[in-house]
Write an enzyme that holds these catalytic residues in place. Sequence first.
Site, mmCIF file in Angstrom:
data_model
loop_
_atom_site.group_PDB
_atom_site.id
_atom_site.type_symbol
_atom_site.label_atom_id
_atom_site.label_comp_id
_atom_site.label_asym_id
_atom_site.label_seq_id
_atom_site.Cartn_x
_atom_site.Cartn_y
_atom_site.Cartn_z
ATOM 1 N N TYR A 121 3.088 9.679 -0.670
ATOM 2 C CA TYR A 121 4.208 9.262 0.186
ATOM 3 C C TYR A 121 5.804 9.388 -0.354
ATOM 4 O O TYR A 121 6.567 9.268 0.467
ATOM 5 C CB TYR A 121 4.152 7.717 0.346
ATOM 6 C CG TYR A 121 2.642 7.248 1.122
ATOM 7 C CD1 TYR A 121 1.816 8.199 1.654
ATOM 8 C CD2 TYR A 121 2.338 5.976 1.204
ATOM 9 C CE1 TYR A 121 0.672 7.650 2.417
ATOM 10 C CE2 TYR A 121 1.384 5.570 1.672
ATOM 11 C CZ TYR A 121 0.243 6.549 2.342
ATOM 12 O OH TYR A 121 -0.971 6.173 3.149
ATOM 13 N N ASP A 173 0.934 -1.240 -0.348
ATOM 14 C CA ASP A 173 0.066 -0.042 0.071
ATOM 15 C C ASP A 173 0.847 1.045 -0.050
ATOM 16 O O ASP A 173 1.515 1.787 1.123
ATOM 17 C CB ASP A 173 -0.849 -0.008 1.302
ATOM 18 C CG ASP A 173 -1.874 1.271 1.209
ATOM 19 O OD1 ASP A 173 -3.024 1.189 0.765
ATOM 20 O OD2 ASP A 173 -1.512 2.201 1.837
ATOM 21 N N LYS A 210 -2.488 5.799 -4.368
ATOM 22 C CA LYS A 210 -3.708 6.692 -4.164
ATOM 23 C C LYS A 210 -3.299 7.961 -4.679
ATOM 24 O O LYS A 210 -2.327 8.501 -4.856
ATOM 25 C CB LYS A 210 -3.605 7.157 -2.681
ATOM 26 C CG LYS A 210 -3.656 5.649 -1.854
ATOM 27 C CD LYS A 210 -3.925 5.925 -0.218
ATOM 28 C CE LYS A 210 -3.703 4.592 0.573
ATOM 29 N NZ LYS A 210 -2.227 4.520 0.843
HETATM 30 N N1 NAP Z 1 -5.216 6.354 3.720
HETATM 31 C C1 NAP Z 1 -4.618 7.122 4.494
HETATM 32 O O1 NAP Z 1 -4.872 8.474 4.661
HETATM 33 C C2 NAP Z 1 -3.721 6.491 5.153
HETATM 34 C C3 NAP Z 1 -3.287 7.401 6.579
HETATM 35 C C4 NAP Z 1 -2.062 6.542 7.181
HETATM 36 C C5 NAP Z 1 -1.780 5.395 6.978
HETATM 37 N N2 NAP Z 1 -2.115 4.731 5.774
HETATM 38 C C6 NAP Z 1 -1.714 3.543 5.318
HETATM 39 O O2 NAP Z 1 -1.457 2.575 6.620
HETATM 40 C C7 NAP Z 1 -0.149 1.909 6.673
HETATM 41 C C8 NAP Z 1 -0.148 1.637 8.119
HETATM 42 O O3 NAP Z 1 -0.432 2.688 9.155
HETATM 43 P P1 NAP Z 1 0.693 3.359 9.794
HETATM 44 O O4 NAP Z 1 1.723 3.419 9.254
HETATM 45 O O5 NAP Z 1 -0.043 4.885 10.304
HETATM 46 O O6 NAP Z 1 0.770 2.791 11.295
HETATM 47 P P2 NAP Z 1 0.616 1.336 11.829
HETATM 48 O O7 NAP Z 1 0.751 0.260 10.899
HETATM 49 O O8 NAP Z 1 -0.641 1.184 12.822
HETATM 50 O O9 NAP Z 1 1.963 1.329 12.913
HETATM 51 C C9 NAP Z 1 3.221 1.679 12.300
HETATM 52 C C10 NAP Z 1 4.078 1.852 13.413
HETATM 53 O O10 NAP Z 1 4.033 0.852 14.378
HETATM 54 C C11 NAP Z 1 5.339 0.145 14.602
HETATM 55 N N3 NAP Z 1 5.600 -1.173 14.283
HETATM 56 C C12 NAP Z 1 5.129 -1.880 13.673
HETATM 57 N N4 NAP Z 1 4.779 -3.121 13.827
HETATM 58 C C13 NAP Z 1 5.178 -3.361 15.243
HETATM 59 C C14 NAP Z 1 5.252 -4.362 15.881
HETATM 60 N N5 NAP Z 1 4.952 -5.611 15.810
HETATM 61 N N6 NAP Z 1 5.636 -4.164 17.221
HETATM 62 C C15 NAP Z 1 5.807 -2.802 17.993
HETATM 63 N N7 NAP Z 1 5.714 -1.632 17.005
HETATM 64 C C16 NAP Z 1 5.515 -1.828 15.722
HETATM 65 C C17 NAP Z 1 6.339 0.739 13.507
HETATM 66 O O11 NAP Z 1 7.698 0.920 13.679
HETATM 67 P P3 NAP Z 1 8.672 0.686 12.893
HETATM 68 O O12 NAP Z 1 8.522 0.944 11.469
HETATM 69 O O13 NAP Z 1 9.808 1.578 13.244
HETATM 70 O O14 NAP Z 1 9.084 -0.881 12.952
HETATM 71 C C18 NAP Z 1 5.612 2.072 13.013
HETATM 72 O O15 NAP Z 1 6.248 3.084 13.810
HETATM 73 C C19 NAP Z 1 0.507 3.187 6.443
HETATM 74 O O16 NAP Z 1 1.763 2.651 5.977
HETATM 75 C C20 NAP Z 1 -0.227 3.375 5.183
HETATM 76 O O17 NAP Z 1 0.368 2.323 3.902
HETATM 77 C C21 NAP Z 1 -3.188 5.335 4.957
#
Ligand code: NAP
Length: 277
Positions: free
Chosen positions: A51, A46, A76
């Site tokens: 990004y 994704d 997106k």
């Molecule tokens: N459509 C939208 O508007 C929108 C908005 C936000 C996000 N997104 C998408 O959703 C994806 C995921 O959301 P997100 O990146 O905001 O947050 P997330 O996946 O909920 O959390 C990512 C964070 O959690 C940490 N993490 C990951 N796995 C872990 C584990 N097993 N244990 C402890 N910590 C962990 C990561 O650290 P490290 O990387 O340092 O390991 C990072 O800081 C994004 O990458 C993007 O593709 C879309």
Amino acid sequence: MSKVPPIILNNGVEMPQLGFGVWQVPDDEAETAVATALQAGYRSIDTAAIYGNEKGTGKAIAASGLPREELFVTTKLWNANQGYDATLSAFDESLGKLGLDYVDLYLIHWPLPSKDTYVDTYKAFEKIYADGRAKAIGVSNFLPEHLDRLTGETSIIPAVNQIELHPHLQQHASREKHAELGIATEAWSPLGQGKGLLEVPAIVAIAQKHGRTPAQVVLRWHVQLGNVVIPKSVTPSRIAENIDVFGFELDPEDLGAISALNEDRRLGPNPAEFDVA
Ligand SMILES: NC(=O)c1ccc[n+]([C@@H]2O[C@H](COP(=O)([O-])OP(=O)(O)OC[C@H]3O[C@@H](n4cnc5c(N)ncnc54)[C@H](OP(=O)(O)O)[C@@H]3O)[C@@H](O)[C@H]2O)c1
């Protein structure tokens, strides 16, 4: 072969229920992170134009040697490019950066209700879909009222709505609307961005009970709810940990304890107001 089961979108396309998110991964690091994820068994990636890592993502895909049809690539449309013609140009640019001739899923990143351009934008998405350059089209951050308007004024029901969703923001109204319209719910920030959520005592206790990590418990909760999830990590051990959620099951007591954590608390912006272009 992917270890992740698919869900079937409303046009019959299969989408892995768990994929890899790359928000906040710089372009030069995305290649390594995506390569690590593909090696760990992820087949869905994704990304998004905003990004700034479509190129790095595309390089990892090309270098993987995996057959294109085994991969599911989402990108997106950024807000600044809403509108019919601008959307068509922005899509060409994204495909060029990814080095692909089609994406599996193309999403409108935000509805921008104050700009009132999402209907025209989506009509361009319908053309991209008709031309076979996106296997499925959908939206992100659309509230139920935006979905009602969109489905009333266009022909193709979005396949997916990607929204912020985690145990502190369980999105009951959106999930009901999606079920009514046949739209798959995709959860962004599924781990609550990895901060306080993974230390919540109820989640830590469930993790201990199953011999799993808090992140695995939260991702398993999403899977059992039927959500598509796209956890992000640049840490190889976490990348592996996050996909390893198909070998255990939460019981009704666990699910009830996680349901009780809802606070309707957003980490990101409210789509009714967000208008940054
Ligand atoms: N459509 C939208 O508007 C929108 C908005 C936000 C996000 N997104 C998408 O959703 C994806 C995921 O959301 P997100 O990146 O905001 O947050 P997330 O996946 O909920 O959390 C990512 C964070 O959690 C940490 N993490 C990951 N796995 C872990 C584990 N097993 N244990 C402890 N910590 C962990 C990561 O650290 P490290 O990387 O340092 O390991 C990072 O800081 C994004 O990458 C993007 O593709 C879309």
